[in-house]
Enzyme design. Structure first.
Site, PDB file in Angstrom:
ATOM      1  N   ASP A  19       0.636  -1.034   0.220  1.00  0.00           N
ATOM      2  CA  ASP A  19       0.223   0.068   0.229  1.00  0.00           C
ATOM      3  C   ASP A  19       0.882   0.819   0.016  1.00  0.00           C
ATOM      4  O   ASP A  19       0.667   2.172  -0.835  1.00  0.00           O
ATOM      5  CB  ASP A  19      -1.032  -0.068   0.965  1.00  0.00           C
ATOM      6  CG  ASP A  19      -1.713   0.930   1.500  1.00  0.00           C
ATOM      7  OD1 ASP A  19      -2.839   1.420   0.689  1.00  0.00           O
ATOM      8  OD2 ASP A  19      -1.575   1.976   2.361  1.00  0.00           O
TER       9      ASP A  19
ATOM     10  N   LYS B   6       1.180   4.379  -2.656  1.00  0.00           N
ATOM     11  CA  LYS B   6       1.640   5.444  -2.621  1.00  0.00           C
ATOM     12  C   LYS B   6       2.874   6.571  -3.291  1.00  0.00           C
ATOM     13  O   LYS B   6       2.500   7.696  -3.374  1.00  0.00           O
ATOM     14  CB  LYS B   6       1.311   6.061  -1.093  1.00  0.00           C
ATOM     15  CG  LYS B   6      -0.346   5.727  -1.052  1.00  0.00           C
ATOM     16  CD  LYS B   6      -0.429   5.133   0.860  1.00  0.00           C
ATOM     17  CE  LYS B   6      -2.160   5.231   1.006  1.00  0.00           C
ATOM     18  NZ  LYS B   6      -2.157   4.676   2.359  1.00  0.00           N
TER      19      LYS B   6
END
Lengths: 323, 323
Positions: free
Chosen positions: A201, A205
């Site tokens: 994750d 980003k």
């Protein structure tokens, strides 16, 4: 007052938070923009779930074309999560002349160039503030009021689950497995926490942050990524003795034409602005050659903070198309 | 590439920082916007001072109408400081169809309504990101990506001079007078520090923050304001014993229809995000009903950080008018 109609793809946690943000702040939004924003159609199978919001049954559809082909809808919000069918749906929406807003970091990071070029080719806006740092305004400032800077460094704590786990390990001396179990029980961690704890994750980003601030897109799969699963109480204690805290950091640092980047647990000295970012909070630290050091801090996840960023993007588009 | 011509009022420290920001980041700005920004005329008497920048003599003028009446100039940057003639000049520029960017908190706070209405009547943009928090992006996020929030609280450390003085008193036990003297010698405080140490500068910034986030304009002269001149080492020590630090805080808190606001030294617990903001750094803490707690941190003053915000505003206007 001019009405802007919106189609929503997905009424899960984030979709519900975005819907709630719009409903609870409708008056403030109308007062500040002079616009009436209406979510008129929602692509969602589960029409019966109690979400704590009042959604008229006729808004639900299971056919995405009811949204993409609806000439009354000008903005599509994609909150399905996951790479597909979300990516194909965003592209279809743009090809049908809809502006698109999403919180979907996995989809944006995986197909950044394709999504940006599709938006450009179709003359529509594509915004994804909520995809990094949840409610924290970071992508918008990086691409607007900070755009007169040449950026040299980005460091971010951009995953609330792992920051919660590391904070609990640091503050209470607990081991990784027991903290993760508690986090799962409290709903701070997913049943399958792999994407969070392995740093995937965070890599999504970082891919988005680098594309926007360094103008360099690196697919998340090509970002060196190390998660927190191997961190032991002994590591935490060794860092403490050195006056440091271990944080899972997304970093990118430019030196001339080369950029050093990656995702890994780092020992940050207590004096570093990111060291005091605890629990589920996120923060992004940026260095620009004119502005110097900046830090943006806030809630990096959750239905309402994410809804704040989603509806902020929607409002920006709505204002620009109703001028 | 399209050229946008800019007129600059004032080539003091901030004017020079803005000029430098544009020159040193010209390539980045061109690459990201496709625009060629040119400062073509500068209102400034002192043409001989060595500013470390190369400004062709023919750009200088002492007649503001050479800027206001120049049909080639679309954006005017006001960096004269002080209320007059800055305010009259900004109004004249807008009445001549120029978009205006300023860093002048005193002028914006004193005549907020008049300046906003003049911009609206003349169909021009008026931006002042640099007026609060220097290089920190705060006004832009509050009025764009955060606009889907109802704000309930703002707290800010928005004056670098007083924060430097309080930090030195706290960290080293020095008294107010000796720290102020050192700050003046180092250039961190003005020869006449009244506006800073009496909280007047902070009140100007709070007036602007409240107008934008609470949609409530209060003239700075009507904001209860207390500075730091009476803070003693004993006060600092008393706070320390309680686990607090004294900071000069601008605050505004809404409770129903009433807003409690002011500027005063406050004891902040060490756990408060603002407590760790040291020396010349600034930070603004905001609470929105969807986004929750946010904090924006960075350099609140200085020629280049302020120049970053000024040129960011200019770039936003330039992009919007060249669409």
């Amino acid at each position: 007052m001019k009405t802007i109609n919106i189609g929503l793809l997905g009424l899960g946690n984030i979709g519900t938070g975005s819907y709630k943000t719009l409903e609870m702040n409708r008056k403030v939004i109308e007062k500040n923009s002079g616009l009436d924003l209406q979510i008129t159609r929602i692509l969602e199978r589960d029409v019966d779930r109690d979400r704590g919001i009042d959604v008229p049954m006729e808004k639900f559809t299971q056919n995405p074309d009811d949204i993409f082909k609806d000439p009354e809808i000008s903005i599509v919000i994609e909150l399905l999560g996951g790479i597909e069918p979300a990516t194909s749906f965003m592209i279809s929406a743009m090809e049908n002349g809809k502006h698109v807003v999403t919180a979907n970091k996995a989809a944006v990071a995986a197909s950044f160039d394709k999504l940006m070029s599709t938006a450009e080719e179709n003359g529509v806006q594509f915004k994804f503030e909520a995809s990094v740092g949840g409610g924290i305004p970071i992508l918008h400032p990086l691409t607007t009021v900070l755009r007169a800077n040449d950026f040299s460094e980005i460091m971010g704590i951009v995953n609330g689950t792992t920051n919660y786990v590391l904070t609990q390990m640091t503050d209470h001396g607990f081991d990784y497995d027991s903290v993760l179990k508690t986090a799962q029980e409290k709903g701070f961690a997913e049943a399958d926490p792999t994407a969070d704890v392995e740093g995937i994750d965070v890599a999504n980003k970082l891919s988005i942050l680098m594309a926007l601030s360094f103008d360099k897109y690196v697919p998340p799969t090509e970002i060196p990524t190390e998660g927190i699963t191997k961190i032991t109480p002994a590591d935490i204690e060794a860092a403490r003795v050195k006056g440091c805290k271990i944080k899972l950091v997304a970093y990118a640092k430019r030196d001339g034409d080369t950029i050093d980047y990656g995702v890994k647990p780092m020992e940050l000295p207590l004096s570093h602005p990111l060291a005091s970012v605890s629990d589920e909070f996120n923060a992004i630290f940026v260095v620009g050659n004119a502005v110097g050091e900046l830090m943006f801090y806030g809630k990096g996840a959750g239905p309402l903070p994410t809804g704040s960023a989603v509806m902020g993007d929607v409002l920006e588009i709505a204002k620009s198309i109703s001028k």
